[in-house]
Design a protein around this motif. Structure first.
Motif, PDB file in Angstrom:
ATOM      1  N   VAL A 169       1.158  -6.646  -2.046  1.00 29.52           N
ATOM      2  CA  VAL A 169      -0.045  -6.395  -0.978  1.00 29.52           C
ATOM      3  C   VAL A 169       0.352  -6.062   0.296  1.00 29.52           C
ATOM      4  O   VAL A 169       0.147  -4.957   0.721  1.00 29.52           O
ATOM      5  N   THR A 170       1.099  -6.764   0.832  1.00 31.69           N
ATOM      6  CA  THR A 170       1.610  -6.628   2.308  1.00 31.69           C
ATOM      7  C   THR A 170       2.564  -5.583   2.217  1.00 31.69           C
ATOM      8  O   THR A 170       2.738  -4.522   3.053  1.00 31.69           O
ATOM      9  N   LYS A 171       3.246  -5.270   0.975  1.00 32.53           N
ATOM     10  CA  LYS A 171       4.121  -4.123   1.105  1.00 32.53           C
ATOM     11  C   LYS A 171       3.607  -2.639   0.818  1.00 32.53           C
ATOM     12  O   LYS A 171       3.898  -1.989   1.534  1.00 32.53           O
ATOM     13  N   TYR A 172       2.616  -2.859   0.166  1.00 33.33           N
ATOM     14  CA  TYR A 172       1.663  -1.478  -0.151  1.00 33.33           C
ATOM     15  C   TYR A 172       0.995  -1.096   1.252  1.00 33.33           C
ATOM     16  O   TYR A 172       0.807  -0.018   1.759  1.00 33.33           O
ATOM     17  N   GLY A 173       0.337  -2.252   1.880  1.00 36.17           N
ATOM     18  CA  GLY A 173      -0.409  -2.060   2.959  1.00 36.17           C
ATOM     19  C   GLY A 173       0.745  -1.534   4.310  1.00 36.17           C
ATOM     20  O   GLY A 173       0.134  -0.463   4.908  1.00 36.17           O
ATOM     21  N   LEU A 174       1.599  -2.173   4.394  1.00 36.28           N
ATOM     22  CA  LEU A 174       2.726  -1.543   5.319  1.00 36.28           C
ATOM     23  C   LEU A 174       2.844  -0.393   5.205  1.00 36.28           C
ATOM     24  O   LEU A 174       3.270   0.550   6.059  1.00 36.28           O
ATOM     25  N   SER A 175       3.435  -0.056   3.939  1.00 36.80           N
ATOM     26  CA  SER A 175       3.878   1.418   3.392  1.00 36.80           C
ATOM     27  C   SER A 175       2.559   2.248   3.782  1.00 36.80           C
ATOM     28  O   SER A 175       2.938   3.809   4.509  1.00 36.80           O
ATOM     29  N   ALA A 176       1.328   2.135   3.752  1.00 33.98           N
ATOM     30  CA  ALA A 176       0.463   3.084   3.988  1.00 33.98           C
ATOM     31  C   ALA A 176       0.149   3.156   5.575  1.00 33.98           C
ATOM     32  O   ALA A 176       0.161   4.473   5.859  1.00 33.98           O
ATOM     33  N   LEU A 177       0.254   2.042   6.246  1.00 30.66           N
ATOM     34  CA  LEU A 177       0.264   2.148   7.603  1.00 30.66           C
ATOM     35  C   LEU A 177       1.381   3.259   8.259  1.00 30.66           C
ATOM     36  O   LEU A 177       1.341   3.941   9.071  1.00 30.66           O
ATOM     37  N   VAL A 178       2.533   2.887   7.690  1.00 26.53           N
ATOM     38  CA  VAL A 178       3.705   3.746   8.315  1.00 26.53           C
ATOM     39  C   VAL A 178       3.604   5.258   7.869  1.00 26.53           C
ATOM     40  O   VAL A 178       3.881   6.060   8.637  1.00 26.53           O
ATOM     41  N   LEU A 179       3.078   5.446   6.704  1.00 22.92           N
ATOM     42  CA  LEU A 179       2.687   6.835   6.610  1.00 22.92           C
ATOM     43  C   LEU A 179       1.779   7.715   7.293  1.00 22.92           C
ATOM     44  O   LEU A 179       1.891   8.510   7.739  1.00 22.92           O
ATOM     45  N   LEU A 180       0.551   6.694   7.386  1.00 20.61           N
ATOM     46  CA  LEU A 180      -0.347   7.183   8.337  1.00 20.61           C
ATOM     47  C   LEU A 180       0.109   7.620   9.651  1.00 20.61           C
ATOM     48  O   LEU A 180      -0.240   8.765  10.476  1.00 20.61           O
ATOM     49  N   ALA A 181       0.701   6.593  10.396  1.00 20.86           N
ATOM     50  CA  ALA A 181       1.329   6.833  11.761  1.00 20.86           C
ATOM     51  C   ALA A 181       2.328   7.875  11.897  1.00 20.86           C
ATOM     52  O   ALA A 181       2.309   8.671  12.829  1.00 20.86           O
ATOM     53  N   ALA A 182       3.261   7.904  11.024  1.00 19.50           N
ATOM     54  CA  ALA A 182       4.215   8.853  11.028  1.00 19.50           C
ATOM     55  C   ALA A 182       3.598  10.389  10.867  1.00 19.50           C
ATOM     56  O   ALA A 182       3.735  11.359  11.430  1.00 19.50           O
ATOM     57  N   GLY A 183       2.655  10.360   9.952  1.00 17.67           N
ATOM     58  CA  GLY A 183       2.039  11.642   9.560  1.00 17.67           C
ATOM     59  C   GLY A 183       1.163  12.185  10.808  1.00 17.67           C
ATOM     60  O   GLY A 183       1.110  13.453  11.020  1.00 17.67           O
ATOM     61  N   ARG A 184       0.490  11.180  11.391  1.00 16.06           N
ATOM     62  CA  ARG A 184      -0.184  11.533  12.615  1.00 16.06           C
ATOM     63  C   ARG A 184       0.585  12.159  13.673  1.00 16.06           C
ATOM     64  O   ARG A 184       0.166  13.324  14.212  1.00 16.06           O
ATOM     65  N   ILE A 185       2.023  11.756  14.046  1.00 16.78           N
ATOM     66  CA  ILE A 185       2.745  12.004  15.112  1.00 16.78           C
ATOM     67  C   ILE A 185       3.303  13.461  14.392  1.00 16.78           C
ATOM     68  O   ILE A 185       3.381  14.402  15.239  1.00 16.78           O
ATOM     69  N   ALA A 186       3.872  13.514  13.093  1.00 20.26           N
ATOM     70  CA  ALA A 186       4.235  14.975  12.815  1.00 20.26           C
ATOM     71  C   ALA A 186       3.408  16.036  12.791  1.00 20.26           C
ATOM     72  O   ALA A 186       3.953  17.174  13.120  1.00 20.26           O
ATOM     73  N   LEU A 187       2.051  15.673  12.307  1.00 18.46           N
ATOM     74  CA  LEU A 187       1.248  16.705  12.141  1.00 18.46           C
ATOM     75  C   LEU A 187       0.405  17.286  13.386  1.00 18.46           C
ATOM     76  O   LEU A 187       0.126  18.592  13.491  1.00 18.46           O
TER      77      LEU A 187
END
Length: 206
Positions: A169-187
């Protein structure tokens, strides 16, 4: 109030995977170096959530200048975490690390991990040599943001393919947050800066 809630949520997102992994039954069959290597990887993944937030000035209570300074410090910590992660694996199993670095490992997660590792080193080198590189600020920002996106995607896929000490659960949650944060910066703040968007939006058609 809002800033306090954001800080609390951020602390929970960073600490929960570490605490959950500490209670993993798989640790009973691992030696100290291997465990330290794994936790260095989890710590590094947490830094991947902080990095884009700091780069974008999205952490409440921090001025843009201080946020950028902390971003550089956490970037150096990320390099150390990745180095420690790989070094620990090398000590415990050199053949596996050699196979991963030469892209001959039969495990798919190794390929993604190695790609993310080299992207981390490349991004850190770009940051260290920023003033010496003959790149325009926008070009540098796009390249750096592109590497950040590769790091985030490579790390998340690497982690999700591994059935290890990280609790699901914590693994998938952190993974989703990492992708959202990186996507916001990249895009938004990397590939298409806000100023360019506004200029396009308010341009009058001929």
């Amino acid at each position: 109030m809002r800033a306090g809630l954001i800080w609390a949520a951020l602390a929970a997102a960073l600490l929960a995977p570490l605490v959950a992994a500490a209670f993993s039954p798989l640790l009973q069959w691992r030696d100290g170096i291997y465990i330290a290597s794994g936790f260095a990887g989890i710590f590094g993944m947490g830094l991947l959530l902080l990095q884009p937030l700091l780069a974008g000035g999205d952490v409440p209570g921090l001025s843009p200048g201080r946020s950028r300074r902390i971003h550089r410090v956490t970037g150096a910590l990320l390099v150390l975490a990745v180095t420690g992660h790989v070094a620990g694996l090398w000590i415990t199993s050199p053949p596996d690390v050699i196979d991963a670095l030469t892209f001959t490992s039969p495990t798919p997660f190794s390929v993604w991990g190695v790609m993310a590792m080299w992207a981390v080193f490349a991004a850190a080198l770009m940051a260290a040599l920023r003033k010496r590189l003959p790149l325009r600020p926008l070009t540098w920002r796009r390249l750096h943001a592109g590497l950040a996106a590769l790091i985030a995607v490579g790390t998340v896929v690497h982690v999700l393919l591994i059935q290890g000490t990280m609790e699901p659960v914590t693994k998938y949650g952190l993974s989703a947050l990492v992708l959202l944060a990186a996507g916001r910066i990249a895009l938004i703040k990397g590939m298409w800066p806000r100023s360019s968007f506004l200029n396009t939006r308010h341009r009058t058609p001929r």
